[in-house]
Design an enzyme around this catalytic site. Structure first.
Site, PDB file in Angstrom:
ATOM      1  N   HIS A  60      71.943  -6.626  -1.199  1.00  0.00           N
ATOM      2  CA  HIS A  60      72.219  -7.439  -2.185  1.00  0.00           C
ATOM      3  C   HIS A  60      71.226  -7.647  -3.337  1.00  0.00           C
ATOM      4  CE1 HIS A  60      69.777 -10.009   0.324  1.00  0.00           C
ATOM      5  NE2 HIS A  60      69.897 -11.031  -0.223  1.00  0.00           N
ATOM      6  N   HIS A  62      69.372  -9.981  -4.423  1.00  0.00           N
ATOM      7  CA  HIS A  62      67.978 -10.871  -4.422  1.00  0.00           C
ATOM      8  C   HIS A  62      66.943 -10.127  -4.401  1.00  0.00           C
ATOM      9  CE1 HIS A  62      70.419 -14.596  -2.821  1.00  0.00           C
ATOM     10  NE2 HIS A  62      70.097 -14.424  -4.041  1.00  0.00           N
ATOM     11  N   ASP A  64      64.021  -9.976  -3.246  1.00  0.00           N
ATOM     12  CA  ASP A  64      63.190  -9.466  -2.190  1.00  0.00           C
ATOM     13  C   ASP A  64      63.822  -8.571  -1.345  1.00  0.00           C
ATOM     14  OD1 ASP A  64      65.059 -11.343  -1.322  1.00  0.00           O
ATOM     15  OD2 ASP A  64      64.082 -12.144   0.371  1.00  0.00           O
ATOM     16  N   HIS A  65      65.078  -8.034  -1.769  1.00  0.00           N
ATOM     17  CA  HIS A  65      65.507  -6.912  -1.217  1.00  0.00           C
ATOM     18  C   HIS A  65      65.815  -5.511  -2.262  1.00  0.00           C
ATOM     19  CE1 HIS A  65      67.110  -8.836   2.472  1.00  0.00           C
ATOM     20  NE2 HIS A  65      66.600  -9.884   1.719  1.00  0.00           N
ATOM     21  N   HIS A 140      76.452 -14.870   2.254  1.00  0.00           N
ATOM     22  CA  HIS A 140      75.293 -15.166   1.531  1.00  0.00           C
ATOM     23  C   HIS A 140      75.557 -15.792   0.310  1.00  0.00           C
ATOM     24  CE1 HIS A 140      70.828 -15.165   1.719  1.00  0.00           C
ATOM     25  NE2 HIS A 140      70.731 -14.232   0.653  1.00  0.00           N
ATOM     26  N   ASP A 210      71.200 -10.510   4.217  1.00  0.00           N
ATOM     27  CA  ASP A 210      71.089 -11.543   4.513  1.00  0.00           C
ATOM     28  C   ASP A 210      72.213 -12.429   4.974  1.00  0.00           C
ATOM     29  OD1 ASP A 210      68.125 -11.252   3.834  1.00  0.00           O
ATOM     30  OD2 ASP A 210      68.408 -12.621   1.954  1.00  0.00           O
ATOM     31  N   HIS A 268      63.308 -10.964   8.699  1.00  0.00           N
ATOM     32  CA  HIS A 268      63.358 -11.788   7.647  1.00  0.00           C
ATOM     33  C   HIS A 268      63.070 -13.352   7.884  1.00  0.00           C
ATOM     34  CE1 HIS A 268      65.682 -13.708   3.991  1.00  0.00           C
ATOM     35  NE2 HIS A 268      65.261 -12.514   3.580  1.00  0.00           N
TER      36      HIS A 268
HETATM   37 ZN    ZN Z   1      69.030 -13.204  -0.080  1.00  0.00          ZN
END
Ligand code: ZN
Length: 301
Positions: A60, A62, A64-65, A140, A210, A268
């Site tokens: 996804h 976000h 941090d990914h 998510h 996530d 995570h």
């Molecule tokens: Zn996320």
């Protein structure tokens, strides 16, 4: 299957912890799964050959990914990459990466293919003669997929002693591996089961990050050899898990138990907790085979 954890902490990169990224080695592939900031540094630190990565799967959008992806794509160019690179991720990923390349007038000198995902249910997104990769639809705050990497059933194994005993000609070996019986010149039929062994049970790896607690993924990941499931929080912060659409260690373990997986790998983690051992303790109350992911850790299953 070999799994290298490059980063497994939620939110921001810190001195000692990295956001999500991992490399799965299976059947001569090196799949990069998510690409948080600092992924290329982690690849170098753990001596993983950049050049062997041809497929990148992004769960996804976000940061941090996937904030490490534009840097990695750019580094591939500086390293003189010629092989094509395939990126699988949510719709919008192509626009995000190509805008950065365009503004810097730094187009890649290798073929870059984006496979943008909009599927609502599981979908096969990669397949060759040995493996398939399917999406796992997660729940998510934004559109998110997990990924299920599945080996295909291999050829049967030749029983070397049996073929020698029956004096079976080499020309039949491939047919035996394909499951066929052998008919000798005198008309005698030797059943395949007498000449070969069952192939090894195919392995599978499910990556789920996530996501909020989502029991309807259980059917798809049942009997997976290993499950990586996010556990951002402990049950004491379940209200935060619900609000932010993440899972607790207990919920991850409940999924692992219902799906009867071989082992659960947690990751995570929110950096609010003093020790990640707390996640393992909580999950062990529900499911017996729990491992903790940690940056630089390596799993072989
Ligand atoms: Zn996320």
């Amino acid at each position: 299957m070999k799994l290298h954890i490059l980063g497994c902490y939620a939110a921001t990169p810190r001195t000692l912890t990295n956001p999500t990224s991992q490399v799965l080695e299976v059947k001569n592939h090196m799949f990069l799964i998510d690409c948080g900031e600092g992924t290329q540094v982690q690849l170098r630190k753990h001596k993983i050959k950049f050049s062997r990565i041809n497929h990148i799967f992004i769960s996804h959008l976000h940061g941090d990914h996937f904030f490490g992806l534009s840097g990695l794509v750019s580094t591939f160019r500086l390293l003189g990459r010629e092989k094509e690179l395939h990126i699988y991720g949510p719709k919008g990923i192509k626009e995000a990466i190509t805008l950065l390349l365009k503004l810097g007038d730094s187009w890649t000198n290798y073929q870059l293919y984006f496979h943008e995902l909009t599927n609502k249910g599981p979908e096969v997104i990669f397949e060759d003669d040995k493996i398939t990769v399917e999406t796992i639809r997660l729940n998510h705050r934004i559109y998110t997929n997990g990924f299920l990497f599945k080996e295909k059933l291999g050829e049967r194994k030749l029983n070397v002693e049996a073929v020698a005993k029956h004096k079976v000609d080499k020309a039949y070996f491939q047919n035996i591996k394909n499951g066929r019986d052998v008919v000798l010149d005198n008309g005698m039929v030797i059943p395949n089961a007498d000449l070969s062994f069952d192939p090894p049970t195919p392995k599978s790896y499910a990556y789920c990050s996530d996501t909020a607690y989502k029991p309807d993924i259980v059917e798809q990941i049942t009997n997976a050899t290993a499950l990586y499931h996010e556990s951002t929080f402990l049950e004491s912060e379940v209200h935060l898990a619900v609000r932010t659409k993440h899972s607790t260690a207990k919920e991850a373990a409940a999924i692992a138990k219902a799906a009867n997986v071989g082992q659960l790998i947690l990751g995570h983690y929110s950096t609010r907790y003093k020790s990640i051992d707390l996640f393992k303790e909580e999950a062990l109350e529900v499911f017996p085979n729990v491992e903790l992911a940690d940056d630089g850790k390596f799993f072989d299953f």
